[in-house]
Design a protein around this motif. Structure first.
Motif, short mmCIF file in Angstrom:
data_model
loop_
_atom_site.label_atom_id
_atom_site.label_comp_id
_atom_site.label_asym_id
_atom_site.label_seq_id
_atom_site.Cartn_x
_atom_site.Cartn_y
_atom_site.Cartn_z
N GLY A 1 -1.07 -24.73 -33.47
CA GLY A 1 -0.55 -26.01 -32.98
C GLY A 1 -1.00 -27.17 -33.87
O GLY A 1 -0.21 -28.04 -34.22
N ASN B 1 1.49 -29.56 -36.29
CA ASN B 1 1.40 -31.02 -36.22
C ASN B 1 1.19 -31.63 -37.60
O ASN B 1 1.79 -32.64 -37.95
N GLU C 1 1.09 -21.65 -30.15
CA GLU C 1 0.31 -22.79 -30.64
C GLU C 1 -1.19 -22.65 -30.42
O GLU C 1 -1.98 -23.19 -31.17
N GLU C 2 -1.57 -21.92 -29.38
CA GLU C 2 -3.00 -21.82 -29.05
C GLU C 2 -3.74 -20.84 -29.96
O GLU C 2 -4.98 -20.82 -29.98
#
Lengths: 393, 84
Positions: free
Chosen positions: B69, B73, B26-27
């Motif tokens: 990430g 979302n 995600e990073e």
């Protein structure tokens, strides 16, 4: 063998700059102690030509096979800068001379002789004046376009070393993935400055844009001053252009042209109904309108920054204008993304979404112009009444 | 059931060259995967086709989305809106 480097040249980049040339001009202007957010502010405007389908702000965005421009072409956007027509560099003619002391002067020179171009470059650097140089990115080893894509680009040369045969350059135009600050060989630079720059796009076909060692020199009269009257001049001229009261480069402009563009997009949509987009039409949306809408969005951002930094007495009245400019620039950006999406998906219904955004933009920018006109008129009335009072006293 | 992470990885592989993304971290920044504002719209179009969703036009700008990430979302939010 000689070497020299201009020190303390800022590594300038702002996301609202017009293009790589403007970013290079801004770098040199900052180095010279001037605020590029005033000097490089262009008038708020919109242009559209039905015949060519080109759009623009104060000139049309279009492919051009030359680096030579007329005085008229170069001076349609900026109140505070003067650009003489591109000319063949001639050491015997008056150089370093500012024609209009109330404006920043940007001279665009070309010369086929590499030695003359390099000698001039070194002369300017020896005088502590960074030089803006046009290059073909195809030959710039630090750029992702290296050996892949040709393209005219502007960088800043800040130093040279004759023994090592290198130049110190800065290229911080991050909107085209440039982020270089270091040395390159003179050979690399020579190849790049003399490139024929072959280009191709489906709107115009194949063409060349010979760079011809193009370079730009900026000079400013020591008495050059920015003042509030000049800020109002930019605002007033923007209002006139957007209201269609001015022709630019022989073309009508402003909100009416935006409406004409919006209507023509709807007509285009009708013509797309029973068939697929051809290569030219796909390019028009995916590349041309995408890039043009992004540029217009950035121009609205520039104008917003200009107003924010202007520190005008009517600051409170400007609050709403700034909000509306923010709204407008976001919508232009959405148009750009929708246009790209249309080009990728070839989904004609996305034209409706672009047209809807344009309708909102026409309303919002109309209100911006009305408010700016009111602010300018109030300012004029205050000035006139102050002048009358001064005369009576 | 759509495996959103896998579909995002598939889409990234399709539109980027030289970035062999194997797992979903995600990073990881989209810019580190070579995704600029143009490739970002291409990526969203590809995800739309794979996940049968349509992103809102205001979500097409890459400015607000920095990482994988953020992207997942956005996809999950759009999928939820579709269901509701």
């Amino acid at each position: 063998m000689k070497q020299y480097e201009v020190k303390n040249v800022p590594r300038y980049f702002e996301p609202h700059v017009n293009d790589c040339f403007a970013n290079a001009y801004a770098t040199v202007l900052s180095y010279m102690g001037n605020n590029p957010n005033f000097i490089l502010t262009d008038y708020l405007n919109f242009m559209y030509d039905e015949q060519t389908e080109h759009i623009g702000i104060n000139f049309f965005f279009r492919a051009t096979p030359t680096v030579e421009f007329s005085e008229e072409e170069l001076n349609s956007s900026l109140e505070l800068a003067y650009l003489p027509a591109t000319s063949m560099f001639n050491k015997t003619s008056p150089i370093d001379e500012v024609t209009d002391k109330d404006k920043v002067q940007i001279n665009m020179y070309i010369h086929e002789d590499q030695d003359i171009a390099f000698t001039r470059l070194k002369e300017r650097i020896d005088e502590n004046k960074p030089v803006i140089v046009a290059v073909d990115l195809f030959y710039m080893h630090f750029h992702r376009a290296y050996q892949r894509e040709h393209g005219l680009h502007a960088i800043i040369v800040t130093g040279y070393d004759e023994e090592k045969r290198t130049l110190k350059i800065i290229d911080k135009y991050k909107l085209s993935s440039s982020d270089f600050d270091g040395e390159i060989s003179m050979d690399e630079m020579s190849q790049s400055r003399l490139s024929e720059c072959p280009l191709n796009n489906p709107m115009v076909g194949e063409y060349k844009r010979e760079i011809r060692n193009l370079w730009m020199e900026i000079d400013i009269d020591p008495d050059f001053k920015m003042n509030v009257e000049r800020i109002y001049s930019i605002i007033l001229e923007s209002c006139k252009r957007m209201k269609g009261q001015r022709e630019v480069l022989g073309h009508e402009c402003g909100l009416n042209r935006m409406e004409a563009f919006r209507k023509d997009l709807l007509l285009k949509k009708e013509s797309f109904m029973d068939r697929k987009l051809d290569e030219r039409e796909t390019y028009l949306f995916k590349t041309y309108y995408n890039s043009a809408f992004k540029s217009i969005s950035r121009s609205r951002m520039r104008f917003k920054v200009f107003l924010e930094e202007s520190n005008l007495a009517e600051k409170e009245d400007l609050g709403e204008v700034l909000e509306q400019l923010e709204n407008a620039l976001k919508r232009w950006d959405i148009c750009a993304n929708l246009s790209l999406k249309l080009g990728i998906k070839k989904s004609i219904k996305l034209v409706d979404d672009i047209v809807r955004q344009l309708s909102s933009i026409i309303d919002i920018e109309g209100e911006i112009i009305n408010k700016l006109t009111d602010i300018s008129l109030t300012r004029d009335l205050v000035t006139v009444s102050k002048n009358i009072k001064d005369q009576e006293m | 059931m759509i495996n959103v992470k896998q579909e995002i990885i598939n889409s990234i592989k399709e539109i980027t060259v030289g970035h062999d993304i194997q797992e979903f971290i995600e990073e990881v920044l989209l810019s580190d995967l070579g995704i600029d504002s143009i490739k970002y719209v291409e990526l969203l179009v590809s995800i739309e086709e794979k996940c049968d969703v349509e992103f809102d036009e205001s979500d097409l700008g890459a400015d607000a989305l920095k990482s994988l990430g953020d992207l997942i979302n956005l996809v999950n939010k759009t999928l939820e809106q579709k269901v509701s």
